[in-house]
Design a protein around this motif. Structure first.
Motif, PDB file in Angstrom:
ATOM      1  N   MET A  45       8.130   5.310  -9.049  1.00 56.10           N
ATOM      2  CA  MET A  45       7.703   5.863  -7.774  1.00 56.10           C
ATOM      3  C   MET A  45       6.651   6.953  -7.974  1.00 56.10           C
ATOM      4  O   MET A  45       6.968   8.109  -8.240  1.00 56.10           O
ATOM      5  CB  MET A  45       8.909   6.406  -6.993  1.00 56.10           C
ATOM      6  CG  MET A  45       9.925   5.355  -6.623  1.00 56.10           C
ATOM      7  SD  MET A  45       9.307   4.076  -5.521  1.00 56.10           S
ATOM      8  CE  MET A  45       9.221   4.966  -3.988  1.00 56.10           C
ATOM      9  N   ARG A 102      13.537  -4.320   3.629  1.00 51.37           N
ATOM     10  CA  ARG A 102      14.663  -3.947   2.755  1.00 51.37           C
ATOM     11  C   ARG A 102      15.980  -4.150   3.508  1.00 51.37           C
ATOM     12  O   ARG A 102      16.958  -4.614   2.930  1.00 51.37           O
ATOM     13  CB  ARG A 102      14.515  -2.505   2.265  1.00 51.37           C
ATOM     14  CG  ARG A 102      13.407  -2.347   1.234  1.00 51.37           C
ATOM     15  CD  ARG A 102      13.215  -0.910   0.819  1.00 51.37           C
ATOM     16  NE  ARG A 102      14.311  -0.402   0.024  1.00 51.37           N
ATOM     17  CZ  ARG A 102      14.402  -0.510  -1.297  1.00 51.37           C
ATOM     18  NH1 ARG A 102      13.458  -1.136  -1.964  1.00 51.37           N
ATOM     19  NH2 ARG A 102      15.425   0.001  -1.944  1.00 51.37           N
ATOM     20  N   THR A 151       3.017   4.895  -4.567  1.00 51.93           N
ATOM     21  CA  THR A 151       4.141   3.996  -4.316  1.00 51.93           C
ATOM     22  C   THR A 151       4.994   4.509  -3.164  1.00 51.93           C
ATOM     23  O   THR A 151       5.450   3.723  -2.326  1.00 51.93           O
ATOM     24  CB  THR A 151       5.006   3.837  -5.582  1.00 51.93           C
ATOM     25  OG1 THR A 151       4.169   3.519  -6.683  1.00 51.93           O
ATOM     26  CG2 THR A 151       6.027   2.734  -5.421  1.00 51.93           C
ATOM     27  N   TRP A 152       5.199   5.822  -3.087  1.00 53.34           N
ATOM     28  CA  TRP A 152       5.950   6.394  -1.962  1.00 53.34           C
ATOM     29  C   TRP A 152       5.249   6.089  -0.644  1.00 53.34           C
ATOM     30  O   TRP A 152       5.895   5.765   0.355  1.00 53.34           O
ATOM     31  CB  TRP A 152       6.111   7.909  -2.127  1.00 53.34           C
ATOM     32  CG  TRP A 152       7.278   8.298  -2.974  1.00 53.34           C
ATOM     33  CD1 TRP A 152       7.232   8.784  -4.250  1.00 53.34           C
ATOM     34  CD2 TRP A 152       8.664   8.257  -2.621  1.00 53.34           C
ATOM     35  NE1 TRP A 152       8.504   9.024  -4.715  1.00 53.34           N
ATOM     36  CE2 TRP A 152       9.403   8.725  -3.732  1.00 53.34           C
ATOM     37  CE3 TRP A 152       9.360   7.872  -1.482  1.00 53.34           C
ATOM     38  CZ2 TRP A 152      10.788   8.815  -3.721  1.00 53.34           C
ATOM     39  CZ3 TRP A 152      10.743   7.971  -1.471  1.00 53.34           C
ATOM     40  CH2 TRP A 152      11.444   8.433  -2.577  1.00 53.34           C
ATOM     41  N   ASN A 156       9.040  -4.810  -3.366  1.00 51.65           N
ATOM     42  CA  ASN A 156       8.961  -4.289  -2.006  1.00 51.65           C
ATOM     43  C   ASN A 156       8.153  -3.009  -1.910  1.00 51.65           C
ATOM     44  O   ASN A 156       7.357  -2.853  -0.991  1.00 51.65           O
ATOM     45  CB  ASN A 156      10.378  -4.070  -1.451  1.00 51.65           C
ATOM     46  CG  ASN A 156      10.363  -3.485  -0.069  1.00 51.65           C
ATOM     47  OD1 ASN A 156      10.213  -2.285   0.095  1.00 51.65           O
ATOM     48  ND2 ASN A 156      10.508  -4.337   0.922  1.00 51.65           N
ATOM     49  N   VAL A 157       8.344  -2.094  -2.834  1.00 55.68           N
ATOM     50  CA  VAL A 157       7.644  -0.802  -2.751  1.00 55.68           C
ATOM     51  C   VAL A 157       6.194  -0.887  -3.226  1.00 55.68           C
ATOM     52  O   VAL A 157       5.487   0.115  -3.213  1.00 55.68           O
ATOM     53  CB  VAL A 157       8.392   0.301  -3.532  1.00 55.68           C
ATOM     54  CG1 VAL A 157       9.733   0.572  -2.911  1.00 55.68           C
ATOM     55  CG2 VAL A 157       8.511  -0.048  -5.002  1.00 55.68           C
ATOM     56  N   HIS A 165       5.939   2.559   0.127  1.00 53.85           N
ATOM     57  CA  HIS A 165       7.351   2.412   0.489  1.00 53.85           C
ATOM     58  C   HIS A 165       7.590   2.910   1.918  1.00 53.85           C
ATOM     59  O   HIS A 165       8.489   2.435   2.603  1.00 53.85           O
ATOM     60  CB  HIS A 165       8.199   3.196  -0.508  1.00 53.85           C
ATOM     61  CG  HIS A 165       9.669   3.151  -0.274  1.00 53.85           C
ATOM     62  ND1 HIS A 165      10.352   2.000   0.074  1.00 53.85           N
ATOM     63  CD2 HIS A 165      10.611   4.122  -0.341  1.00 53.85           C
ATOM     64  CE1 HIS A 165      11.642   2.278   0.201  1.00 53.85           C
ATOM     65  NE2 HIS A 165      11.825   3.560  -0.028  1.00 53.85           N
ATOM     66  N   SER A 222       7.916  -2.306   4.713  1.00 56.14           N
ATOM     67  CA  SER A 222       8.737  -2.124   3.516  1.00 56.14           C
ATOM     68  C   SER A 222      10.161  -1.734   3.901  1.00 56.14           C
ATOM     69  O   SER A 222      11.131  -2.287   3.386  1.00 56.14           O
ATOM     70  CB  SER A 222       8.121  -1.050   2.610  1.00 56.14           C
ATOM     71  OG  SER A 222       8.969  -0.752   1.525  1.00 56.14           O
TER      72      SER A 222
END
Length: 161
Positions: free
Chosen positions: A13, A30, A17-18, A66-67, A21, A26
């Motif tokens: 992360m 999830r 990436t955050w 996903n992220v 996400h 995203s």
């Protein structure tokens, strides 16, 4: 290094990436993966060891793909603010009151996870459904709480500027 930071680093992360996400796609996909995962585990009764392919695919989706798949977003939506708040929590910027509530929600979510595990192990529907409801509600509440944390942090930052 805190346990939260270890988890974030294990998932790779970064700041980028955050932001990815935090994309509502995203977040919501999830949630959509939960019943898919449950179905993959349950399918062991029908397809045997081949069910592990489905379980593996869902885990790759949840833990890595996903992220990274969705574009980065700013905190303009409920889901995005929640994830930005989660990042603040992982960075140790959550006040004690938030940490207490978040721990309680995590504990309740673990109870839901235990019920899911029971339901999937015994192939029993009622603990599976109850556990899923508890887990999802706790996760939604956590995201909401993280969003509140983010908004409070933003307000405090603006007041200090």
């Amino acid at each position: 290094m805190s346990a939260s930071n270890v988890v974030a680093e294990a998932h790779g992360m970064t700041d980028e990436t955050w932001k990815r996400h935090a994309n509502p796609w995203s977040v919501w996909t999830r949630f959509a993966a939960i019943p898919v995962f449950e179905l993959a585990v349950w399918s062991r009764d029908w397809i045997g060891w081949w069910s592990l392919a489905g379980v593996g695919a869902v885990l790759v989706w949840l833990l890595w793909l996903n992220v990274r798949l969705f574009g980065p977003v700013e905190p303009n939506s409920w889901a995005a603010r929640g994830i930005y708040g989660e990042k603040l929590h992982f960075e140790g910027k959550a006040p004690a009151a938030h940490r207490i509530v978040l721990r309680l929600l995590m504990a309740a979510g673990m109870l839901g996870f235990a019920l899911i595990t029971w339901g999937l192990t015994a192939l029993d529907v009622w603990p599976l459904i109850l556990g899923t409801a508890v887990l999802v509600l706790c996760q939604l509440w956590r995201i909401d709480r993280y969003g509140l944390l983010f908004e409070q942090h933003q307000n405090a930052t603006q007041q200090n500027d």
